[in-house]
Design an enzyme around this catalytic site. Sequence first.
Site, PDB file in Angstrom:
ATOM      1  CE1 TYR A 127       4.172  -2.018  -0.063  1.00  0.00           C
ATOM      2  CE2 TYR A 127       2.977  -1.694  -2.116  1.00  0.00           C
ATOM      3  CZ  TYR A 127       3.276  -2.468  -1.018  1.00  0.00           C
ATOM      4  OH  TYR A 127       2.680  -3.695  -0.870  1.00  0.00           O
ATOM      5  CG  LEU A 159       0.295  -5.431  18.593  1.00  0.00           C
ATOM      6  CD1 LEU A 159      -0.165  -5.495  20.047  1.00  0.00           C
ATOM      7  CD2 LEU A 159      -0.691  -6.200  17.700  1.00  0.00           C
TER       8      LEU A 159
END
Length: 326
Positions: free
Chosen positions: A141, A33
């Site tokens: 990334y 979360l």
Amino acid sequence: MKVFVTGGAGYIGSVAVESLLKAGHEVVVFDSLYMGHREAVSEEAVFIEGDLSNQELVRQSLLDHRPNGIMHFASHTMVGESMEKPFMYLRENTVNALNLIEGAVEAGVERFILSSTANLFDDPESMPIAETERIVPGSPYGESKFIVERLLHWTQVTKGLRYACLRYFNAAGCTAEKGEDHTPETHIIPLVLQVALGQREKIMIFGDDYDTPDGSCVRDYIHVADLASAHILAMEALGEREFFRYNLGNGNGFSVKQVVETAREVTGHPIPAEIVDRRPGDPDILIADSTSIRRDLGWEPQYPDLKSIIQTAWDWHNNHPSGYTS
Ligand code: UDP
């Protein structure tokens, strides 16, 4: 099948969970979360709040549930942020994936699907971009995803874990229930729709001097529900095949200016736009050659055109003007 979905509370993961449940699969969501939303997780799914850096929790969760397959969506995903925080990306995206892969082997998981990225192809020799294109990650990334592809390669060779890498282009659109809710938002379609909702004065177009027909960047937008269906097909195909890697897009490029124009048509709002400087790291054009996945898995996108993709996003954002807290 029982499927363990990391990042199942996130944008793409939550739609995959929805599609898996609809197709009759059992789902266990593992999500910290950190970026995701508890409200985005379908009620029928088992939910585990946890971070993939917690190797023991990952291991125990997999041993408790013994899924047949894993869909791994949870990761840091912003190219720009990865240029500012390279070590966070290079460490967490790779080590967390390794925790998951090791746990998968121990728990006897048979199939693993990785969310990979078009950012593997920073300097393509041909457009659209096929799987044969040489890999030149465009950022920490992209490099982190490439490393995870390699981790899967060696796990398949040494331990027999079957895997698929799906290299997405620009995920976009929403389903009736699941939408895009990032804080901060950086993606073009939700930002344009925020202007239409009166939450933002105008959209900034990052550069109009690219080598493209109208000068703004061209991208291949693919609907999240189509990404989800590709994952399910990939999961099934791993019953027959040891591993594969596919590029995943619609095969059509749309410029940023076309996105803004289409959003004006869909919303009926004038959406003021201003041309500003280029955003560092944006290539001129990124379009996927998805011939292989169409041919091999019979994948067929349900939303092949930009207008229908933006319409689905507009419907969700209209119903959820403050995202999942609406
Ligand atoms: N873009 C833009 N203005 C914005 C956000 C994005 O012009 O406020 C452009 C961005 O430069 C890129 C395209 O829209 O050419 C898609 O960017 P996005 O961040 O949505 O996805 P990315 O291609 O980075 O995955």
